[in-house]
Design a protein around this motif. Structure first.
Motif, PDB file in Angstrom:
ATOM      1  N   GLU A   1      -1.272  24.284  52.042  1.00 12.83           N
ATOM      2  CA  GLU A   1      -0.195  25.267  51.828  1.00 12.83           C
ATOM      3  C   GLU A   1       1.164  24.584  51.679  1.00 12.83           C
ATOM      4  OE1 GLU A   1       1.800  29.117  54.166  1.00 12.83           O
ATOM      5  OE2 GLU A   1       0.314  27.853  55.174  1.00 12.83           O
ATOM      6  N   THR A   2       1.939  24.999  50.680  1.00 13.17           N
ATOM      7  CA  THR A   2       3.311  24.518  50.540  1.00 13.17           C
ATOM      8  C   THR A   2       4.185  25.307  51.491  1.00 13.17           C
ATOM      9  OG1 THR A   2       2.972  23.947  48.222  1.00 13.17           O
ATOM     10  CG2 THR A   2       5.249  24.236  48.943  1.00 13.17           C
ATOM     11  N   LEU A   3       4.933  24.618  52.349  1.00 12.06           N
ATOM     12  CA  LEU A   3       5.697  25.288  53.402  1.00 12.06           C
ATOM     13  C   LEU A   3       7.183  25.383  53.098  1.00 12.06           C
ATOM     14  CD1 LEU A   3       3.912  23.477  56.368  1.00 12.06           C
ATOM     15  CD2 LEU A   3       3.454  25.797  55.523  1.00 12.06           C
ATOM     16  N   ASP A   4       7.690  24.405  52.361  1.00 12.17           N
ATOM     17  CA  ASP A   4       9.131  24.396  52.116  1.00 12.17           C
ATOM     18  C   ASP A   4       9.413  23.352  51.041  1.00 12.17           C
ATOM     19  OD1 ASP A   4      11.798  25.056  52.390  1.00 12.17           O
ATOM     20  OD2 ASP A   4      12.094  23.944  54.266  1.00 12.17           O
ATOM     21  N   ARG A   5      10.561  23.515  50.372  1.00 14.79           N
ATOM     22  CA  ARG A   5      10.975  22.511  49.384  1.00 14.79           C
ATOM     23  C   ARG A   5      12.488  22.372  49.452  1.00 14.79           C
ATOM     24  NH1 ARG A   5       7.253  24.213  44.181  1.00 14.79           N
ATOM     25  NH2 ARG A   5       8.430  22.544  43.168  1.00 14.79           N
ATOM     26  N   VAL A   6      12.980  21.161  49.289  1.00 12.54           N
ATOM     27  CA  VAL A   6      14.437  20.979  49.288  1.00 12.54           C
ATOM     28  C   VAL A   6      14.806  19.995  48.173  1.00 12.54           C
ATOM     29  CG1 VAL A   6      14.435  19.102  51.033  1.00 12.54           C
ATOM     30  CG2 VAL A   6      16.461  20.541  50.761  1.00 12.54           C
ATOM     31  N   PRO A   7      15.793  20.379  47.330  1.00 13.84           N
ATOM     32  CA  PRO A   7      16.225  19.450  46.280  1.00 13.84           C
ATOM     33  C   PRO A   7      16.993  18.274  46.871  1.00 13.84           C
ATOM     34  CG  PRO A   7      17.546  21.460  46.223  1.00 13.84           C
ATOM     35  CD  PRO A   7      16.532  21.655  47.307  1.00 13.84           C
ATOM     36  N   VAL A   8      16.791  17.088  46.310  1.00 15.76           N
ATOM     37  CA  VAL A   8      17.587  15.921  46.699  1.00 15.76           C
ATOM     38  C   VAL A   8      18.197  15.316  45.433  1.00 15.76           C
ATOM     39  CG1 VAL A   8      16.348  15.412  48.844  1.00 15.76           C
ATOM     40  CG2 VAL A   8      15.527  14.439  46.690  1.00 15.76           C
ATOM     41  N   GLN A   9      19.245  14.522  45.593  1.00 11.01           N
ATOM     42  CA  GLN A   9      20.031  14.082  44.451  1.00 11.01           C
ATOM     43  C   GLN A   9      20.013  12.565  44.349  1.00 11.01           C
ATOM     44  OE1 GLN A   9      21.276  16.372  46.769  1.00 11.01           O
ATOM     45  NE2 GLN A   9      20.856  18.151  45.502  1.00 11.01           N
ATOM     46  N   TYR A  10      19.302  11.945  43.453  1.00  9.33           N
ATOM     47  CA  TYR A  10      18.261  12.432  42.553  1.00  9.33           C
ATOM     48  C   TYR A  10      17.125  11.416  42.581  1.00  9.33           C
ATOM     49  CZ  TYR A  10      22.327  14.960  40.820  1.00  9.33           C
ATOM     50  OH  TYR A  10      23.481  15.723  40.742  1.00  9.33           O
ATOM     51  N   SER A  11      15.980  11.787  42.100  1.00  8.40           N
ATOM     52  CA  SER A  11      14.864  10.855  41.886  1.00  8.40           C
ATOM     53  C   SER A  11      14.486  10.071  43.146  1.00  8.40           C
ATOM     54  CB  SER A  11      15.205   9.858  40.763  1.00  8.40           C
ATOM     55  OG  SER A  11      15.534  10.549  39.593  1.00  8.40           O
ATOM     56  N   PRO A  12      13.975  10.770  44.154  1.00  6.69           N
ATOM     57  CA  PRO A  12      13.604  10.058  45.371  1.00  6.69           C
ATOM     58  C   PRO A  12      12.385   9.170  45.147  1.00  6.69           C
ATOM     59  CG  PRO A  12      12.804  12.310  45.468  1.00  6.69           C
ATOM     60  CD  PRO A  12      13.643  12.205  44.224  1.00  6.69           C
ATOM     61  N   GLY A  13      12.445   7.947  45.686  1.00  3.66           N
ATOM     62  CA  GLY A  13      11.280   7.058  45.677  1.00  3.66           C
ATOM     63  C   GLY A  13      10.535   7.322  46.976  1.00  3.66           C
ATOM     64  N   HIS A  14      10.841   6.515  47.966  1.00  2.00           N
ATOM     65  CA  HIS A  14      10.287   6.740  49.296  1.00  2.00           C
ATOM     66  C   HIS A  14      11.115   7.782  50.043  1.00  2.00           C
ATOM     67  CE1 HIS A  14       7.456   3.273  49.720  1.00  2.00           C
ATOM     68  NE2 HIS A  14       8.149   2.842  48.693  1.00  2.00           N
ATOM     69  N   SER A  15      10.556   8.204  51.158  1.00  5.46           N
ATOM     70  CA  SER A  15      11.345   8.871  52.173  1.00  5.46           C
ATOM     71  C   SER A  15      10.921   8.269  53.494  1.00  5.46           C
ATOM     72  CB  SER A  15      11.103  10.385  52.178  1.00  5.46           C
ATOM     73  OG  SER A  15       9.813  10.659  52.667  1.00  5.46           O
ATOM     74  N   VAL A  16      11.707   8.505  54.522  1.00  2.00           N
ATOM     75  CA  VAL A  16      11.357   7.954  55.835  1.00  2.00           C
ATOM     76  C   VAL A  16      11.626   9.002  56.900  1.00  2.00           C
ATOM     77  CG1 VAL A  16      13.604   6.785  55.892  1.00  2.00           C
ATOM     78  CG2 VAL A  16      11.856   6.144  57.525  1.00  2.00           C
ATOM     79  N   ALA A  17      10.617   9.247  57.731  1.00  2.00           N
ATOM     80  CA  ALA A  17      10.763  10.198  58.828  1.00  2.00           C
ATOM     81  C   ALA A  17      11.025   9.441  60.126  1.00  2.00           C
ATOM     82  CB  ALA A  17       9.494  11.042  58.953  1.00  2.00           C
ATOM     83  N   ALA A  18      11.634  10.112  61.083  1.00  6.83           N
ATOM     84  CA  ALA A  18      11.915   9.498  62.378  1.00  6.83           C
ATOM     85  C   ALA A  18      10.594   9.067  63.018  1.00  6.83           C
ATOM     86  CB  ALA A  18      12.653  10.489  63.274  1.00  6.83           C
ATOM     87  N   GLU A  19      10.475   7.767  63.299  1.00  6.54           N
ATOM     88  CA  GLU A  19       9.230   7.195  63.848  1.00  6.54           C
ATOM     89  C   GLU A  19       8.033   7.583  62.973  1.00  6.54           C
ATOM     90  OE1 GLU A  19       8.722   5.982  67.559  1.00  6.54           O
ATOM     91  OE2 GLU A  19      10.793   5.327  67.436  1.00  6.54           O
ATOM     92  N   GLY A  20       8.296   7.642  61.675  1.00  2.00           N
ATOM     93  CA  GLY A  20       7.379   8.274  60.729  1.00  2.00           C
ATOM     94  C   GLY A  20       6.038   7.596  60.524  1.00  2.00           C
ATOM     95  N   ASP A  21       5.939   6.272  60.747  1.00  2.00           N
ATOM     96  CA  ASP A  21       4.667   5.588  60.507  1.00  2.00           C
ATOM     97  C   ASP A  21       3.877   5.359  61.794  1.00  2.00           C
ATOM     98  OD1 ASP A  21       4.610   5.135  57.634  1.00  2.00           O
ATOM     99  OD2 ASP A  21       6.410   3.943  57.967  1.00  2.00           O
ATOM    100  N   THR A  22       4.308   5.990  62.858  1.00  2.00           N
ATOM    101  CA  THR A  22       3.608   5.809  64.135  1.00  2.00           C
ATOM    102  C   THR A  22       2.520   6.868  64.306  1.00  2.00           C
ATOM    103  OG1 THR A  22       4.989   7.312  65.442  1.00  2.00           O
ATOM    104  CG2 THR A  22       5.814   5.071  65.130  1.00  2.00           C
ATOM    105  N   VAL A  23       1.807   6.773  65.414  1.00  2.00           N
ATOM    106  CA  VAL A  23       0.817   7.802  65.742  1.00  2.00           C
ATOM    107  C   VAL A  23       1.497   9.079  66.230  1.00  2.00           C
ATOM    108  CG1 VAL A  23      -1.048   6.191  66.283  1.00  2.00           C
ATOM    109  CG2 VAL A  23       0.573   6.831  68.090  1.00  2.00           C
ATOM    110  N   ALA A  24       2.811   8.995  66.499  1.00  3.12           N
ATOM    111  CA  ALA A  24       3.543  10.159  67.013  1.00  3.12           C
ATOM    112  C   ALA A  24       4.947  10.247  66.430  1.00  3.12           C
ATOM    113  CB  ALA A  24       3.617  10.081  68.547  1.00  3.12           C
TER     114      ALA A  24
END
Lengths: 624, 624
Positions: A407-430
């Motif tokens: 299911e698509t939950l949300d979308r937000v435009p970014v400026q412009y052409s995103p490559g990567h993104s990074v979440a807080a502690e994003g590559d961890t198990v938590a």
């Protein structure tokens, strides 16, 4: 608020470079907009008043700058540039003997994906790893000092773009080549590409005690391009995944020729099994490396078909799935480790390539997810509830979706052409789930113009409200490819270097400063302190070094100001070097006095009200 | 809010390095504090939402990084690092033929005070000048492209720290040496310092049409250290002022020995009169320069006694006064140009030094200003009402005061140890008065720690309220010495480079791409475009360059994407260079193919969804 929309809806390579137009969107960051989730304006959400500190460190790869960029989150303030593969006169990096040796024969690097060391799948705040795509190297930075500890050349490889991603206890980083080359980079006709070229992957280890990188073994993969990778977690901890492109084995005009086949592959491998092979001698010795040839040393490596030309592949925090997206296809695909293990067990193969079995797509694929008009899916990150966030390069947005349902939950435009993104502690198990940052490739008119080449753009997105909201937009030097975000309290830096009485080059008492001549070599044991240099305690002018033209000069300098943030610099006019000594640190610079004459020397790092007076002379007596 | 207070109140050199303690202060920045002057929080005052832009550009000198840092104000976001004296692989600076030649034989610089070009005493937004203290150079940056146009070596000089400050129509920059050296930097015993060393000042010109720096003439000043300078304005437009220290002519341990005399001097000179001397032949030709020796070619140069060891000297916007402060004294001194002119007219001299008449202090001094406990006055900036703002290095604050009355109007603590400060359009005849930024030398615990060496700190101060208020605190790489702040609408950048049909190295049509061999030289006329390289339009593999080991290779590359922000990079693995071509730009790189083998080449600057496919091979056939 504006967003890029492609002018055509076809997905052929050509249109990706074609004209785009702007469409209006109603949401976006604003200084006065109030989020539903908190009674704070966006301005207040990102403002860190003096006396308080940012909650997260952001370590962003500096790409072809060869550097690592350190930012604070949520303020998105640039705190420090750490030189890794490129020299940096600001910190003397690449000038003093030690860092010059670290840099080897290269004067720059293309720093790609950074990775924190992990313990039990969590960032442990001890080290940061990164790779150099230009000159095939790996580096490790100590987070106690924010300085590079080791740089290693990776043989048989040309551009370890795919790395660095660590296994969950930092056992390995897997560094596959982005460009296939003949083993040893020998000359070989491109007509013999499929036969003579290889995509070598290196299993790189790090010895914490010795602070040294090493290569445990290599794998000679097919001559494809290897793009990105991720290590398994928890139930998939012994496994790793890597994306490939150009499985067509095209040798020219890849834009077209590497996009012919409908599917490329994800390489799925069990590193415990490969480790076992090495232990039992199932490898060939090639160019001094233990090399596994999958055609010959069978087992442990599989191919999973994926939508063509994928970029990222990301393992979910629970370790149960991996997600990859064909960058020319509109779909994200969720694959199941459990299904893959079963398929391997049951031999659900669809032939093989170069001796590596191809798992049946249907046997491993769990779900294809296709948000309407979402184009160019590149990378996926995760929040604390396991929700996925995928960057859409072409439709310039981040899409939030549920890997369990699609299911698509949300979308937000970014400026412009995103490559990567990074979440807080994003590559961890938590993952923390509070923030995600879009690393955008194109800033266009987002900031004050600095000429035809614009900065890149990083946009901070608040995940705590009902809807994702871009709350800050920060320009950044070229060119973040990936970043990792770590909770600030995990990093514990030192404030000064300890005295090291065992270091023969260090002196800590002014009266010990001396200049020792050995034939044509002049060895200086000097001190830097507020606000003078002392090179020879007993000389008429203790802050003067006099040598003969042609002498080899070796200057050891110790900063005896054991006081936080009191750094001294040391430069000799015209002699083209700057050395830094941090509080308590000893560094050495070596050069030949090849220019006769009178050359002032001075402290280059403002250190006190009398910093300007912290100078002396380097006198070089002419030969005749 | 905390502020540094010295532990002792003595002003001897020793205590400047001594322990300091923290005292509580009640004011300071806060996310929720509301200024009296506007109904906005500090957070809102500095927040620039997407779609809006910063009001000012800040150009901060990068010190020993050799770079210029560009920030936006009020957001204090770092927008771009512009390389000037140091190479920068991110932009290919120092790698391609043109910028390599610009950098000369040096691999770094110590970039000090930046200065915008001026027209009628106002920043005109056309050029930015800066100097290199380490290797005695001057540079000019074009603000249409934010790239360096020329770098010039300044002979007979060692560290033009004092510059750059331009006269009101950019007729000259005056670059005096920070360190005195024998003319030509010849070897000379320091025992003969007073006789054989000189403090040479260069009058540097810039030819806008040729975009070239040049030296009009030099002046052989006494062997002192020259620290900072400013050009006159309006009624004092023909004059300039420079501070000196070490008028004791000490040759060692300057911390003590250069602080013996109660007074040093400000050099006050009439550049129109010096120009006239040159026109009438009143100079000696030395090392190819027209050199004025004040003992011999008398007139036009005067000394004004000033409290010892001054740092900055600043001309008021109306051009009527100049302000200097002994950095070891607690007073700011206001001098009057009118009084100085009268004193010169009336011969109110107090002897001379090296043939230069010393004006009587009382004849030129208008007022000594002594705010209670304000210690370490370094530099002064001005607002739109002519009020002065002086940075106090030791008491870590900015003091606002009225030069006309000496009244202290306001004080604000900054964190910590401010060197320079910069006001909006602060060095013009009409400062804006809205903001001042403190350039602090010590950040201590202001930001997330990045190891023993901390970033510097810039603090934005709002001048629009009843009281000065620090509203943002921004970390910055080492090391801003000075900065200038210009209204954003004054700078007009280009978006793409125009086609240049007269450039023999440029090609704009894919079919024109060719590789031409001339003996052992291979000349490539290539194209970079989304998403491929074309080196030879007629080859089987147009994106491959094949040469023989030992060949000289010259690659001309034109970016034919005439589209804002579409920059391509070009690197060959292991060949240790990165070149950038901005939209429409042609650049050339030249190297020897000294390593036989197979080397992938690729675009280093993410340019499209198929950027990863923008690659090819560089094949070097071995000799045998």
């Amino acid at each position: 608020m504006k967003k890029w929309i492609p002018a055509a809806s076809g997905l052929a390579a050509g249109f990706l470079a074609a004209t785009v137009f702007f469409a209006d969107f109603s949401t976006g960051p604003s200084g006065s907009a109030t989020s539903d989730s908190a009674n704070k304006t966006n301005a207040e959400k990102v403002y860190v008043p003096f006396g308080e500190k940012d909650e997260y460190y952001l370590f962003a790869s500096g790409g072809h700058s060869g550097q690592m960029f350190i930012y604070g989150v949520p303020s998105m303030r640039h705190i420090r540039t750490v030189p890794v593969f490129s020299p940096d006169s600001a910190t003397g990096y690449g000038f003093d003997n030690h860092t010059k040796e670290l840099m080897g024969d290269y004067s720059w690097g293309d720093l790609h994906h950074p990775a924190f060391s992990e313990t039990e799948g969590d960032y442990d705040g001890k080290y940061m790893f990164a790779t150099d795509v230009a000159n095939s190297r790996a580096a490790v930075m100590d987070l106690k000092t924010f300085t590079v500890k080791d740089i290693m050349k990776v043989p048989n490889t040309s551009g370890p773009h795919c790395a660095a991603f660590v296994t969950q206890n930092t056992e390995y980083m897997f560094l596959p080549t982005r460009f296939s080359v003949p083993i040893g980079s020998e000359y070989a006709d491109l007509d013999n590409y499929s036969e003579q070229y290889h995509g070598v992957m290196s299993a790189v280890t790090f010895d914490e005690e010795k602070e040294k990188l090493d290569i445990a073994y290599q794998v000679a993969l097919p001559p494809w391009s290897y793009d990105l990778s991720d290590a398994g977690k928890k139930m998939s901890a012994d496994w790793a995944v890597m994306t490939t492109y150009n499985t067509e084995e095209a040798t020219t005009n890849l834009e077209i020729n590497a996009s012919q086949a409908d599917r490329d592959y994800i390489v799925l491998f069990n590193w415990k099994e490969l480790e076992q092979k090495i232990a039992t001698g199932e490898y060939d010795e090639v160019t001094g490396q233990k090399m596994i040839f999958p055609e010959k040393h069978k087992g442990g490596i599989y191919l999973v078909p994926v939508a063509k030309s994928p970029h990222g592949v990301d393992v979910t925090p629970d370790g149960e799935h991996f997600i990859a997206s064909g960058k020319l296809a509109p779909a994200m695909t969720v694959f199941s480790f459990e299904k893959a293990f079963a398929a391997i067990e049951n031999g659900e193969f669809d032939g093989e390539r170069n001796g590596i079995p191809i798992l049946k797509y249907e046997s491993v694929m769990e779900r294809e997810v296709n948000p309407e008009n979402a184009l160019g899916p590149l990378h996926t990150q995760f929040d604390d509830e396991g929700m996925a966030y995928t960057t859409m390069f072409i439709s310039s947005e981040i899409v939030k979706w549920d890997p369990a349902t699609g299911e698509t939950l949300d979308r937000v435009p970014v400026q412009y052409s995103p490559g990567h993104s990074v979440a807080a502690e994003g590559d961890t198990v938590a993952p923390d789930g509070k923030y995600i940052i879009a690393l955008n490739k194109i800033a266009k008119d987002s900031y004050l113009s600095v000429g035809p080449s614009h900065p890149e753009s990083m946009q901070l997105i608040d995940l705590t409200g009902d809807k994702m909201e871009v709350i800050q937009s920060a320009p950044v030097n070229p060119e973040p490819h990936y970043a990792q975000m770590i909770k600030a309290d995990k990093i514990n830096t030192i404030t000064v270097y300890d005295k090291d009485e065992s270091n023969p080059n260090a002196i800590y008492n002014q009266e010990d400063a001396k200049i020792v001549r050995k034939g044509n070599e002049v060895h200086v044991y000097g001190i830097a302190m507020r606000s003078k240099f002392i090179f020879d305690a007993n000389a008429k002018r203790p802050d003067v070094i006099e040598v003969n033209e042609g002498d080899k000069v070796v200057i050891h300098l110790t900063n005896i100001d054991f006081d936080q943030d009191i750094t001294h610099g040391f430069a000799i006019n015209q002699y083209d070097f700057n050395m830094e000594v941090q509080p308590g640190q000893t560094n050495t610079i070596e050069f030949t006095a090849d220019k006769a004459g009178t050359y002032p020397l001075y402290c280059t790092n403002f250190c006190s009200a009398l910093h300007q007076e912290m100078s002396g002379y380097f006198l070089v007596k002419p030969k005749n």
